[in-house]
Design a protein around this motif. Structure first.
Motif, PDB file in Angstrom:
ATOM      1  N   LYS A 150      -2.872  -9.430  -2.152  1.00 35.44           N
ATOM      2  CA  LYS A 150      -1.763  -9.419  -1.204  1.00 35.44           C
ATOM      3  C   LYS A 150      -0.556  -8.714  -1.810  1.00 35.44           C
ATOM      4  CE  LYS A 150       1.217 -12.409   1.540  1.00 35.44           C
ATOM      5  NZ  LYS A 150       1.557 -13.778   1.959  1.00 35.44           N
ATOM      6  N   LEU A 151      -0.320  -8.915  -3.095  1.00 36.55           N
ATOM      7  CA  LEU A 151       0.786  -8.246  -3.773  1.00 36.55           C
ATOM      8  C   LEU A 151       0.630  -6.734  -3.699  1.00 36.55           C
ATOM      9  CD1 LEU A 151       3.339  -8.569  -5.506  1.00 36.55           C
ATOM     10  CD2 LEU A 151       1.855  -8.669  -7.524  1.00 36.55           C
ATOM     11  N   ALA A 156       2.208  -1.551  -1.361  1.00 36.30           N
ATOM     12  CA  ALA A 156       1.847  -0.296  -0.703  1.00 36.30           C
ATOM     13  C   ALA A 156       2.578  -0.143   0.630  1.00 36.30           C
ATOM     14  CB  ALA A 156       0.334  -0.232  -0.492  1.00 36.30           C
ATOM     15  N   THR A 157       2.690  -1.235   1.383  1.00 41.17           N
ATOM     16  CA  THR A 157       3.367  -1.165   2.677  1.00 41.17           C
ATOM     17  C   THR A 157       4.856  -0.871   2.497  1.00 41.17           C
ATOM     18  OG1 THR A 157       1.794  -2.740   3.615  1.00 41.17           O
ATOM     19  CG2 THR A 157       3.839  -2.401   4.820  1.00 41.17           C
ATOM     20  N   MET A 158       5.486  -1.512   1.523  1.00 43.08           N
ATOM     21  CA  MET A 158       6.903  -1.252   1.268  1.00 43.08           C
ATOM     22  C   MET A 158       7.127   0.211   0.897  1.00 43.08           C
ATOM     23  SD  MET A 158       8.820  -4.027   1.659  1.00 43.08           S
ATOM     24  CE  MET A 158      10.212  -3.952   0.542  1.00 43.08           C
ATOM     25  N   THR A 306       0.243   5.968  -0.743  1.00 44.68           N
ATOM     26  CA  THR A 306       0.367   4.523  -0.525  1.00 44.68           C
ATOM     27  C   THR A 306      -0.824   3.961   0.240  1.00 44.68           C
ATOM     28  OG1 THR A 306       1.619   4.779   1.546  1.00 44.68           O
ATOM     29  CG2 THR A 306       2.875   4.723  -0.505  1.00 44.68           C
ATOM     30  N   VAL A 307      -1.398   4.780   1.152  1.00 44.92           N
ATOM     31  CA  VAL A 307      -2.577   4.337   1.896  1.00 44.92           C
ATOM     32  C   VAL A 307      -3.785   4.232   0.968  1.00 44.92           C
ATOM     33  CG1 VAL A 307      -4.190   4.961   3.745  1.00 44.92           C
ATOM     34  CG2 VAL A 307      -1.722   5.255   4.088  1.00 44.92           C
ATOM     35  N   LEU A 391       2.533  10.799  -7.727  1.00 45.27           N
ATOM     36  CA  LEU A 391       3.709  10.077  -8.197  1.00 45.27           C
ATOM     37  C   LEU A 391       3.734   8.650  -7.676  1.00 45.27           C
ATOM     38  CD1 LEU A 391       6.453  10.059  -9.633  1.00 45.27           C
ATOM     39  CD2 LEU A 391       7.470  10.936  -7.513  1.00 45.27           C
ATOM     40  N   TRP A 392       3.473   8.477  -6.376  1.00 43.62           N
ATOM     41  CA  TRP A 392       3.577   7.128  -5.816  1.00 43.62           C
ATOM     42  C   TRP A 392       2.402   6.252  -6.194  1.00 43.62           C
ATOM     43  CZ3 TRP A 392       8.153   6.209  -5.429  1.00 43.62           C
ATOM     44  CH2 TRP A 392       9.076   7.047  -4.807  1.00 43.62           C
ATOM     45  N   VAL A 393       1.213   6.839  -6.367  1.00 45.63           N
ATOM     46  CA  VAL A 393       0.090   6.044  -6.884  1.00 45.63           C
ATOM     47  C   VAL A 393       0.398   5.586  -8.305  1.00 45.63           C
ATOM     48  CG1 VAL A 393      -2.351   6.097  -7.530  1.00 45.63           C
ATOM     49  CG2 VAL A 393      -1.611   7.172  -5.392  1.00 45.63           C
TER      50      VAL A 393
END
Length: 514
Positions: A150-151, A156-158, A306-307, A391-393
């Motif tokens: 869940k974390l 990822a959603t944020m 993020t997905v 970068l985001w991963v």
């Protein structure tokens, strides 16, 4: 059936309002400052440098203070200062454009104006980073209740929300500047921050009331870490210095300190769609609306990252997923480095005047006096846009490692030090920009950025290969998934290790959202 309104969804809405305002301001401030001094990046670089110096100096101490304070009042204060400072700074920009203040007019008035804007920028930066640290390093962890899946999904959603804001806000801001005026765009940003303040706080207060764990911050632990009041000015200075370095000691004692350093090193880059890079693109004849579209395209790649992150984290864990991000950084920064090898390289540029407009030229192929964009700039933009995926991963993987391992009483302290390290490397590249302020020298800054960010990815890969992360929280290896967490004293000394064993994966899937 899960309820429609949950604490997690309320948090998402609040984050969307906050990030929209931040993204509009971060994009627009570069354009605003270039409009005030259109022939140099020095003013923009000085603004960012001063802002980051204060962030380096104060973020660790602010984080430690937040760890000792109640959650809701602290959040209220950071939100108020963040939105108010941006609104006031935007209002000053409106006044500057209406009064036609610029570097070429009255220098005294210009520098007084820039001083006021910079002070408000410092306040905004500190309060914004504090708000983000509180939410992402503390509140989210409490709301997840020890469920690493869940974390990961919430993280990822944020970040997805942030990327959507990055996708749309620059387009609208650039369209406002191009179609109307910079003055109208500044007025819009000021109004947004005033109106959204009320809604952001109302939503977060609702989250706080719905999650009992947020109200259970241990006051006795906070009292143990609170030093006695200083008896003299000298003692105050000693206490401040001791607390500052004490925060860094706590950070260095964490098992994920090296990944934290790797994450901060990627901030040593001019290739980030910040005000300096936006200013460079404008001087390179790239139109405001095109810059907004490029930022939006970068946000799409970040959104894809993020997905992809959530299922990879569920299957392999945050540390392994970070390897994918590191690989993406190496490939995309390689494209940016490749732009330096073209005949129209950024290393070969010189400046000239074309009908009163500053242009760039390295050969007849670059501009031919027509204000067109060079092939090297196109390749550079391709690399900068696609960098966002890796970068985001990379960022999400390392951030979750911190969330899973840092004790509750040290989350904001460690988060504040991480912010300080990020800002330190920001200061480093901004200082280089001040040393090499001319646009024909920008290729050198591109080279330094590529070396730093590719080096960061390689250090992380070496840390992982050498067994820096021995557990695999978030993997699906069996009915029980365990992770070792180091219990540390408030002074940062490592205590005995305890094992937190998560429940069966089937039970975790039934955990109610929020």
């Amino acid at each position: 059936m899960a309820p429609l309104i949950t604490p997690t969804r309320l948090l998402y809405v609040s984050a969307a309002l906050s990030r929209w305002g931040d993204r509009m301001w971060s994009f627009a401030i570069g354009i605003f400052l270039i409009n005030l001094h259109p022939t140099s990046l020095a003013v923009t670089a000085a603004y960012q440098l001063i802002t980051n110096i204060f962030t380096v100096a104060l973020s660790g101490s602010i984080g430690r203070l937040i760890d000792r304070s109640a959650r809701l009042p602290t959040m209220r204060l950071t939100l108020l200062t963040q939105n108010t400072s941006v609104a006031l700074a935007s209002g000053l920009m409106v006044a500057a454009f209406q009064l036609e203040i610029s570097y070429y007019c009255d220098r005294d008035i210009f520098f007084l104006f820039m001083g006021l804007v910079t002070v408000l920028g410092v306040v905004s930066s500190l309060s914004s980073s504090s708000t983000n640290t509180i939410i992402q390093r503390d509140w989210i962890v409490v709301m997840a209740g020890g469920d690493t899946r869940k974390l990961g999904n919430v993280n990822a959603t944020m970040r997805r929300i942030d990327q959507v804001c990055l996708l749309l806000a620059p387009i609208l801001s650039g369209a406002f500047v191009s179609a109307l005026s910079a003055s109208w765009a500044a007025a819009l940003i000021a109004g947004w921050n005033v109106v959204s303040l009320f809604f952001e706080y109302t939503l977060l207060r609702s989250v706080y009331s719905r999650v009992p764990g947020l109200a259970k911050k241990k006051e006795d632990a906070a009292e143990e870490t609170t030093p006695p009041p200083p008896s003299s000015p000298l003692q105050t200075i000693k206490s401040t210095v001791s607390e500052y370095f004490g925060s860094f000691k706590i950070f260095c004692n964490q098992s994920v300190a090296i990944p934290g350093f790797c994450l901060s090193l990627v901030y040593l880059t001019v290739l980030g769609f910040d005000s300096i890079f936006v200013g460079y693109l404008r001087i390179s004849s790239v139109k405001d609306f095109a810059i907004g579209l490029a930022m939006a395209a970068g946000a799409v790649f970040g959104l894809i990252g993020t997905v992809v992150y959530a299922p990879l984290n569920k299957k392999s864990g945050a540390a392994v997923t970070g390897i994918l991000g590191a690989g993406g950084l190496i490939v995309c920064y390689g494209l940016c480095a490749g732009s330096l090898l073209l005949p129209t390289s950024h290393l070969n540029m010189t400046t000239f005047q074309d009908n009163g407009t500053v242009c760039l030229s390295g050969s007849e192929e670059i501009l031919q006096g027509t204000g067109s964009v060079s092939p090297a700039t196109y390749l550079l933009l391709t690399g900068v846009i696609t960098i966002r995926f890796g970068l985001w991963v990379f960022d999400l993987g390392i951030s979750q490692l911190f969330q899973e391992t840092v004790p509750e009483g040290q989350r904001n302290t460690v988060g504040g030090v991480q912010t300080a390290l990020n800002s330190f490397f920001n200061c480093t590249y901004i200082t280089l920009t001040l040393i090499l302020p001319n646009v024909e020298q920008f290729g050198i800054l591109i080279g330094v950025s590529c070396v730093a960010c590719i080096g960061s990815a390689l250090i992380y890969i070496a840390w992982f290969t050498c067994g820096g992360h021995t557990g695999n929280p978030g993997s699906d290896d069996g009915p029980e998934v365990g992770r070792v967490v180091a219990n540390r004293s408030p002074d940062g000394e490592k205590g005995e290790e305890t094992r937190e064993v998560e429940k069966d994966s089937e039970i975790k899937d039934k955990v109610e959202e929020g």
